[in-house]
Design a protein around this motif. Structure first.
Motif, mmCIF file in Angstrom:
data_model
loop_
_atom_site.group_PDB
_atom_site.id
_atom_site.type_symbol
_atom_site.label_atom_id
_atom_site.label_comp_id
_atom_site.label_asym_id
_atom_site.label_seq_id
_atom_site.Cartn_x
_atom_site.Cartn_y
_atom_site.Cartn_z
ATOM 1 N N ASN A 21 0.808 -1.222 0.000
ATOM 2 C CA ASN A 21 0.000 0.000 0.000
ATOM 3 C C ASN A 21 0.840 1.270 0.000
ATOM 4 O O ASN A 21 0.285 2.367 -0.018
ATOM 5 N N ARG A 22 2.166 1.110 0.026
ATOM 6 C CA ARG A 22 3.085 2.253 0.071
ATOM 7 C C ARG A 22 2.671 3.247 1.165
ATOM 8 O O ARG A 22 2.567 4.448 0.937
ATOM 9 N N SER A 23 2.430 2.700 2.356
ATOM 10 C CA SER A 23 2.024 3.537 3.480
ATOM 11 C C SER A 23 2.900 3.218 4.692
ATOM 12 O O SER A 23 3.521 2.158 4.757
ATOM 13 N N ARG A 24 2.925 4.105 5.644
ATOM 14 C CA ARG A 24 3.724 3.919 6.858
ATOM 15 C C ARG A 24 3.209 2.736 7.672
ATOM 16 O O ARG A 24 3.966 2.069 8.339
ATOM 17 N N GLY A 25 1.917 2.498 7.594
ATOM 18 C CA GLY A 25 1.354 1.377 8.326
ATOM 19 C C GLY A 25 -0.124 1.247 8.078
ATOM 20 O O GLY A 25 -0.889 2.145 8.427
ATOM 21 N N THR A 26 -0.520 0.155 7.496
ATOM 22 C CA THR A 26 -1.930 -0.089 7.224
ATOM 23 C C THR A 26 -2.723 -0.104 8.526
ATOM 24 O O THR A 26 -3.836 0.400 8.596
ATOM 25 N N TYR A 27 -2.133 -0.679 9.582
ATOM 26 C CA TYR A 27 -2.785 -0.744 10.905
ATOM 27 C C TYR A 27 -2.005 0.061 11.933
ATOM 28 O O TYR A 27 -1.942 -0.287 13.094
ATOM 29 N N ALA A 35 6.894 -2.165 22.056
ATOM 30 C CA ALA A 35 6.837 -2.017 23.514
ATOM 31 C C ALA A 35 5.594 -2.776 23.979
ATOM 32 O O ALA A 35 5.606 -3.992 24.056
ATOM 33 N N ASP A 36 4.513 -2.070 24.217
ATOM 34 C CA ASP A 36 3.250 -2.697 24.612
ATOM 35 C C ASP A 36 2.320 -2.744 23.410
ATOM 36 O O ASP A 36 2.162 -1.759 22.711
ATOM 37 N N LEU A 37 1.712 -3.904 23.195
ATOM 38 C CA LEU A 37 0.798 -4.050 22.071
ATOM 39 C C LEU A 37 -0.354 -4.944 22.488
ATOM 40 O O LEU A 37 -0.151 -6.041 23.005
ATOM 41 N N SER A 38 -1.547 -4.470 22.252
ATOM 42 C CA SER A 38 -2.738 -5.247 22.569
ATOM 43 C C SER A 38 -2.802 -6.489 21.694
ATOM 44 O O SER A 38 -2.505 -6.437 20.494
ATOM 45 N N CYS A 39 -3.225 -7.597 22.280
ATOM 46 C CA CYS A 39 -3.389 -8.823 21.488
ATOM 47 C C CYS A 39 -4.531 -8.682 20.490
ATOM 48 O O CYS A 39 -4.697 -9.526 19.617
ATOM 49 N N GLU A 40 -5.307 -7.605 20.589
ATOM 50 C CA GLU A 40 -6.378 -7.318 19.629
ATOM 51 C C GLU A 40 -5.857 -6.624 18.376
ATOM 52 O O GLU A 40 -6.569 -6.527 17.379
ATOM 53 N N ASP A 41 -4.620 -6.141 18.409
ATOM 54 C CA ASP A 41 -4.040 -5.454 17.255
ATOM 55 C C ASP A 41 -3.913 -6.442 16.095
ATOM 56 O O ASP A 41 -3.460 -7.574 16.287
ATOM 57 N N PRO A 42 -4.316 -6.065 14.870
ATOM 58 C CA PRO A 42 -4.234 -6.979 13.727
ATOM 59 C C PRO A 42 -2.816 -7.485 13.435
ATOM 60 O O PRO A 42 -2.659 -8.529 12.804
ATOM 61 N N GLU A 43 -1.794 -6.766 13.914
ATOM 62 C CA GLU A 43 -0.411 -7.170 13.646
ATOM 63 C C GLU A 43 0.261 -7.815 14.855
ATOM 64 O O GLU A 43 1.465 -8.073 14.834
ATOM 65 N N TYR A 44 -0.531 -8.120 15.871
ATOM 66 C CA TYR A 44 0.019 -8.680 17.109
ATOM 67 C C TYR A 44 0.862 -9.934 16.850
ATOM 68 O O TYR A 44 1.991 -10.038 17.323
#
Length: 177
Positions: A21-27, A35-44
């Motif tokens: 997508n030539r973007s910094r981050g789709t999600y 660091a901290d990331l929710s297990c609900e994050d699509p990229e977890y």
């Protein structure tokens, strides 16, 4: 290249959908999820897999390849050439760590010297960019390289400029490696 001792692991396209997508981050910016990331994050699951690679006892050094906007310069020259740009630099989070290959600034300086000896154009010059993350940069504390050094692994970011065509960005990444 011929590996004569040890091993080399290559984990390509960590952020595949953002590349497409030539973007910094789709999600969201994946390089701010170590660091901290929710297990609900699509990229977890992807981030956790990358963390497991980094923490593997066989890994001694991590090089994270990126393409950054503009051309990093330690002092402001213009909007394209400034300390606020990320392209054309070797990034470290601090000067050194107590680990194998822990002289981060020394190694990054050697990389920069090598790359600068093979520039396509003079304005493609590389610089070392020490983010001094360990001095309290809350945003950079979320990055892959900072995660790596906090797991006692030497870590470097290599940023080629997005302002260059793909073949030149690849050329500079290969020089840095």
């Amino acid at each position: 290249y011929e590996i004569t001792k040890g091993s080399l692991w290559i984990v390509p396209n960590l952020n595949f959908y953002s590349i497409l997508n030539r973007s910094r981050g789709t999600y969201g910016d994946m390089n701010r999820k170590f660091a901290d990331l929710s297990c609900e994050d699509p990229e977890y699951e992807i981030v956790e897999r990358i963390k497991s690679y980094i923490k593997d006892e066989n890994v001694k050094m991590v090089v994270n390849l990126h393409d950054g906007s503009g051309f990093y310069r330690p002092t402001f020259v213009s909007n394209l050439y400034s300390p606020y740009r990320w392209g054309q630099c070797s990034i470290i989070d601090q000067q050194k760590i107590d680990a194998k290959y822990g002289e981060l600034e020394k190694i990054a300086s050697e990389v920069v010297s090598h790359v600068n000896g093979h520039l396509v154009k003079d304005d493609h010059i590389y610089h070392v960019h020490n983010t001094r993350t360990n001095e309290g940069d809350k945003e950079m504390e979320k990055t892959l390289t900072y995660f790596a050094i906090n797991n006692n692994k030497a870590a470097f970011g290599n940023e080629a400029s997005k302002n260059l065509p793909t073949h030149k960005r690849v050329y500079y990444h290969l020089l840095a490696l």
